[in-house]
Design an enzyme around this catalytic site. Structure first.
Site, PDB file in Angstrom:
ATOM      1  N   PRO A   1     -15.137  48.641 -13.036  1.00  0.00           N
ATOM      2  CA  PRO A   1     -15.072  47.627 -12.810  1.00  0.00           C
ATOM      3  C   PRO A   1     -15.750  46.819 -13.101  1.00  0.00           C
ATOM      4  CG  PRO A   1     -16.090  48.958 -11.159  1.00  0.00           C
ATOM      5  CD  PRO A   1     -15.465  49.836 -12.349  1.00  0.00           C
TER       6      PRO A   1
ATOM      7  N   LYS B   1     -12.542  41.977 -10.169  1.00  0.00           N
ATOM      8  CA  LYS B   1     -13.943  43.455  -9.997  1.00  0.00           C
ATOM      9  C   LYS B   1     -14.270  43.435  -8.812  1.00  0.00           C
ATOM     10  CE  LYS B   1     -18.471  41.863 -10.173  1.00  0.00           C
ATOM     11  NZ  LYS B   1     -19.696  41.542  -9.592  1.00  0.00           N
TER      12      LYS B   1
ATOM     13  N   HIS C   1     -22.880  43.485 -17.214  1.00  0.00           N
ATOM     14  CA  HIS C   1     -23.767  44.736 -18.012  1.00  0.00           C
ATOM     15  C   HIS C   1     -22.499  45.609 -18.732  1.00  0.00           C
ATOM     16  CE1 HIS C   1     -27.685  44.453 -16.461  1.00  0.00           C
ATOM     17  NE2 HIS C   1     -27.314  43.378 -15.420  1.00  0.00           N
TER      18      HIS C   1
ATOM     19  N   ARG D   1     -31.167  39.893  -2.873  1.00  0.00           N
ATOM     20  CA  ARG D   1     -29.932  39.512  -2.177  1.00  0.00           C
ATOM     21  C   ARG D   1     -28.903  39.934  -1.547  1.00  0.00           C
ATOM     22  NH1 ARG D   1     -28.231  33.154  -3.770  1.00  0.00           N
ATOM     23  NH2 ARG D   1     -28.295  33.397  -1.471  1.00  0.00           N
TER      24      ARG D   1
ATOM     25  N   ARG E   1     -20.378  32.407   0.219  1.00  0.00           N
ATOM     26  CA  ARG E   1     -19.913  33.471   0.549  1.00  0.00           C
ATOM     27  C   ARG E   1     -19.343  33.548   1.968  1.00  0.00           C
ATOM     28  NH1 ARG E   1     -24.371  33.781  -2.520  1.00  0.00           N
ATOM     29  NH2 ARG E   1     -23.961  34.097  -3.655  1.00  0.00           N
TER      30      ARG E   1
ATOM     31  N   ASP F   1     -18.674  44.173 -15.593  1.00  0.00           N
ATOM     32  CA  ASP F   1     -19.522  42.852 -15.062  1.00  0.00           C
ATOM     33  C   ASP F   1     -19.956  43.119 -15.974  1.00  0.00           C
ATOM     34  OD1 ASP F   1     -21.021  45.317 -15.326  1.00  0.00           O
ATOM     35  OD2 ASP F   1     -22.377  44.807 -13.375  1.00  0.00           O
TER      36      ASP F   1
ATOM     37  N   ASN G   1     -22.095  36.174  -8.124  1.00  0.00           N
ATOM     38  CA  ASN G   1     -22.832  35.361  -8.350  1.00  0.00           C
ATOM     39  C   ASN G   1     -24.234  35.789  -7.048  1.00  0.00           C
ATOM     40  OD1 ASN G   1     -21.321  33.912 -10.389  1.00  0.00           O
ATOM     41  ND2 ASN G   1     -20.603  32.865  -8.996  1.00  0.00           N
TER      42      ASN G   1
END
Length: 239
Positions: A134, A117, A138, A25, A74, A136, A20
């Site tokens: 993977p 993922k 996109h 970041r 995290r 996601d 997320n």
């Protein structure tokens, strides 16, 4: 677009940070790990550079420290994963390069903060599993454009498998490489490079719009997945 064969430890932590999150970041978090726990490599033009920390250097990592560095929830994943890796040893992680993709994924998912993922990303970018795709947001969007049966649906574990099968049927053992090219092509920052003429027209059109309450933006995929015949381009793998 090239795939980097990253060190498994660095790749694992980077993708745990990706949950997320956005690229800016994620980069900041990885740099924070390097600067806080890694060794200084040197300085170039006033900027200091640090190596990614070893597992031993991360042994005393604390959740409170990571939270103060902006890792948020995290932080606990990184602390717990570090403990698990110390129990298994870093060699356990590196040896996942030698096993089949299914087994590697099963082992990775046993680590806290690692889901399907993230496990697939680590497998593709550091464990030599070039057939892994993977999925996601996109790649989900790309898949929906080329798999009509997905339209109007939400991503589920079974559809995740179907998308991987779809890619492998068309790109074989380099499906992961094809995934990376399509992923990059779906990012807005690359759209101007992929179709500069269309971008210029869209910009001109938008500049003429006055007091318009709606703007429709159309993105056209530059790569067709409808054919099972593909041209294979060599992939550069670098340590």
């Amino acid at each position: 677009v090239r795939l980097l064969r990253q060190p498994p430890l660095e790749c694992l932590y980077a993708f745990i940070c990706s949950s997320n999150n956005n690229i800016a970041r994620i980069t900041k978090m990885v740099n924070a790990l390097c600067e806080t726990y890694g060794c200084k490599l040197g300085q170039i033009n006033g900027k200091e550079y640090y190596a990614f920390p070893t597992l031993n250097q991360l042994k005393d990592v604390e959740e409170s420290t990571l939270r103060s560095l902006g890792f948020g929830y995290r932080a606990k994943y990184i602390v717990q994963t570090t403990k698990q890796l110390q129990e298994n040893t870093e060699e356990w992680l590196n040896n996942l390069r030698k096993v089949k993709a299914e087994e590697a994924k099963k082992e990775l998912i046993s680590l806290m903060g690692v889901g399907s993922k993230v496990a697939d990303c680590v497998s593709l970018f550091s464990l030599d599993k070039l057939e892994i795709v993977p999925v996601d947001t996109h790649i989900w969007a790309v898949a929906q454009r080329h798999m009509p049966s997905l339209r109007g649906k939400s991503l589920t574990p079974s559809l995740y498998v179907d998308i991987n099968t779809f890619f492998r049927e068309r790109f074989g053992n380099l499906a992961g490489w094809a995934h990376t090219v399509l992923f990059a092509g779906d990012l807005s920052k690359f759209q101007n490079q992929l179709n500069p003429t269309k971008s210029t027209k869209n910009t001109s059109k938008k500049s003429k719009q006055v007091d318009s309450s709606t703007t429709t933006t159309s993105t056209t995929s530059t790569t067709s997945l409808s054919s099972t015949t593909t041209t294979t381009t060599s992939t550069s793998m670098q340590e």
